[in-house]
Motif scaffolding. Sequence first.
Motif, short mmCIF file in Angstrom:
data_model
loop_
_atom_site.label_atom_id
_atom_site.label_comp_id
_atom_site.label_asym_id
_atom_site.label_seq_id
_atom_site.Cartn_x
_atom_site.Cartn_y
_atom_site.Cartn_z
N ASP A 199 34.02 34.11 50.88
CA ASP A 199 33.59 35.21 51.75
C ASP A 199 34.78 36.05 52.19
O ASP A 199 34.71 37.28 52.23
CB ASP A 199 32.88 34.64 52.99
N ALA A 200 35.87 35.37 52.52
CA ALA A 200 37.06 36.10 52.96
C ALA A 200 37.58 36.99 51.83
O ALA A 200 38.03 38.11 52.07
CB ALA A 200 38.15 35.13 53.42
N ALA A 201 37.51 36.48 50.59
CA ALA A 201 37.97 37.27 49.46
C ALA A 201 37.07 38.48 49.25
O ALA A 201 37.54 39.58 48.95
CB ALA A 201 38.01 36.42 48.19
N VAL A 202 35.75 38.30 49.44
CA VAL A 202 34.84 39.44 49.34
C VAL A 202 35.20 40.47 50.40
O VAL A 202 35.31 41.67 50.12
CB VAL A 202 33.37 38.98 49.52
N ALA A 203 35.43 39.99 51.62
CA ALA A 203 35.79 40.91 52.70
C ALA A 203 37.13 41.58 52.41
O ALA A 203 37.37 42.70 52.84
CB ALA A 203 35.86 40.15 54.03
N ALA A 204 37.99 40.89 51.66
CA ALA A 204 39.30 41.46 51.32
C ALA A 204 39.22 42.35 50.10
O ALA A 204 40.25 42.73 49.55
CB ALA A 204 40.32 40.34 51.10
N GLY A 205 38.01 42.68 49.67
CA GLY A 205 37.85 43.67 48.62
C GLY A 205 38.01 43.15 47.20
O GLY A 205 38.16 43.95 46.28
N THR A 206 37.98 41.85 47.00
CA THR A 206 38.12 41.32 45.65
C THR A 206 36.81 41.53 44.88
O THR A 206 35.73 41.27 45.41
CB THR A 206 38.47 39.82 45.70
N ARG A 207 36.94 42.02 43.65
CA ARG A 207 35.75 42.25 42.83
C ARG A 207 35.22 40.93 42.28
O ARG A 207 35.98 39.97 42.13
CB ARG A 207 36.08 43.16 41.65
N GLN B 95 38.02 42.83 58.76
CA GLN B 95 38.41 41.56 58.15
C GLN B 95 37.85 40.39 58.96
O GLN B 95 37.22 40.61 59.99
CB GLN B 95 39.93 41.48 58.03
N VAL B 96 38.10 39.19 58.49
CA VAL B 96 37.44 38.04 59.11
C VAL B 96 38.38 36.85 59.22
O VAL B 96 39.26 36.65 58.39
CB VAL B 96 36.17 37.66 58.29
N ILE B 166 44.66 34.09 59.80
CA ILE B 166 44.85 35.31 60.59
C ILE B 166 45.77 36.28 59.84
O ILE B 166 45.51 37.48 59.76
CB ILE B 166 45.44 34.97 61.98
N ALA B 167 46.82 35.72 59.22
CA ALA B 167 47.74 36.57 58.45
C ALA B 167 47.00 37.25 57.31
O ALA B 167 47.23 38.43 57.02
CB ALA B 167 48.91 35.74 57.92
N ARG B 168 46.11 36.51 56.67
CA ARG B 168 45.34 37.12 55.57
C ARG B 168 44.49 38.28 56.08
O ARG B 168 44.39 39.32 55.43
CB ARG B 168 44.45 36.07 54.90
N ALA B 169 43.87 38.07 57.25
CA ALA B 169 43.05 39.14 57.82
C ALA B 169 43.92 40.35 58.15
O ALA B 169 43.53 41.49 57.91
CB ALA B 169 42.32 38.64 59.06
#
Lengths: 307, 333
Positions: A199-207, B95-96, B166-169
């Motif tokens: 989910d974090a990768a999706v939120a980070a814009g990863t296709r 971000q999350v 947190i750094a990733r966000a």
Amino acid sequence: MSVEALDRVAIPAGLAVAPALPDVLPPVKLRRGFIGFVRRHPTVAIGGALVLLLIAMALLAPYLATVDPTALAPARRTRAPSPEHWFGTDMLGRDIYSRVVYGARVSLLVGFSVALLSSLVGLAIGLVSGFLRWADGVIMRVMDGLMSIPPILLAVALMALTRGSVQNVIMSITIAEIPRVSRLVRGVVLSLREQPYVDAAVAAGTRTPAIILRHILPNTLAPMTVQATYICASAMIIEAILSFIGAGTPPTIPSWGNIMAEGRALWQVKPFIIFFPALFLSVTVLAVNLLGDGLRDALDPRMAKEY
Amino acid sequence: MSAPLLEVNDLKKHFQLGGGLFRKRAFVYAVDGVSFTIARGETLALVGESGCGKSTVGRAILRLFDITAGQVVLDGRRIDDLPAGTLRPLRRRVQVVFQDPFSSLNPRMRVRDILAEPIRNFGLANSARDLDARIAALMDKVRLPRDAIDRWPHEFSGGQRQRIGIARALAAEPDLIVCDEAVSALDVSVKAQIVNLLQDIQQELGLALLFISHDLAIVEHMTHRVAVMYLGKIVEVAPKRAIFAAPRHPYTKALLSAVPVPEPGAARERIILKGDVPSPITPPKGCRFHTRCPYAFDRCRSEEPALRPTETGHLAACHLHDLPDAQNPMVAM
């Protein structure tokens, strides 16, 4: 809108706050190198060593065999093991030791090819099934159908459609094993998709393709490898069974199944004809399974620190 | 007041249950008409019991799934109906940080790659050197040693992993971070450090936070405003001080009474709610809280209360506020 400043959480001095927090845990002292690995994963070491030994035997068969494995010597048939014929001779006078050495080629070729092919195809099917909801229902019902037929029976039926050859044996067993891999991969993919890091990768814009390559595939590798070793072992057994019942490798090729099939009629009086190929088959299957069990633990990076 | 950074209008997310060939379709009304706004640099806490739909709201804002109805407006632009391709560049702004520090980092990626992913995706670094510099700056920002970037996630403790999260966000340079129970899984001393870290970063970067939590003690420290959710709806929104001093909804009052007082002998009046939270598959008619509300009257069972202002900046969804003040237990205290 001006935003008010918030008060920080007061951490009481008496509270044991880990003082130097930005320290990273010191890496666990592991004995590096080969000996360290063998100590931590003895099953991988034993299984791996046996498998390597068998591969060497298959590759070096022409040098290890004492005589041509197909050479007939009717005068010296059904001889018991002796310094001249280490494992004895069969009813056509062929040297069983040489045949067993060459037989490793068939078993290992079938085992590894089936493991590789069914893993690749199963991985593709499992990924599609895990990612495309609409395809999932159809694919999984087909897999259920395939799985409802015992793999040996399915392989026998598929062999009945073609002529006996090593390639056809590999194809038949692969088809019989694919459902197991695709089910496993599908399950792993479905659970990985729900992981917060996806989910974090999706939120980070990863296709989606990158999600699959970077976040899903690497995490299916460990269970896949383990499954592949089990499939390799099971493929060797199925190959032997197919040959044993005359539906597999053509009798002109010495395979462990063929040798056993030929010794079947005489097993009460000349048990050594069946014993030696069976022993090698058992040891090979055991070695591959040991390797699989060990890899399951060794491939998990989280397990590493527990040793 | 300028336009809010994020505006959520009547957000609904209904998850379909079962619905096989021979079964009737049912829905979980996880979020059923939620509206709120977040200003730039503001922290809004979304609180409520497990299963009230607060995480679903967070995931809907992140567009991790399509919503059933309503609008999510980011900086004046509706994002809930954008196709994936158009949305992707906008994802940078929201971000999350997740709850579980163990499953929120890919175990097969080194810290460097975890942090590089958003930077690369959004094309924020213009050279390999810039990428390295950004990653180093992120490590500094979350107070982790720079040389830890070549380590694997399993080599870190829970608090350290949360810092990496947190750094990733932060790597994407967002305007809003959804903190989905971001400190709930940590032990107390680590929790305090992460809370302070989040506050420092927020002040430094002017970030807005949607702080989803069930931990009211932390919320009291973290937030500017609080929105209280119950069974898929917001029952009360107010500035932190107002809501902690004078809750205007019976549910909020009960929730606040459950916060332990860190003082021996200082007993607070506990309001014990009767019964369980009703199922979100068959939510009660009228006010969703009427089955457990100590003050419920006839109107609550038939008519759903709207979220309306009770005083400046304070919204509550309760019919009690239509009663004269003398009869309103939420005012007379």
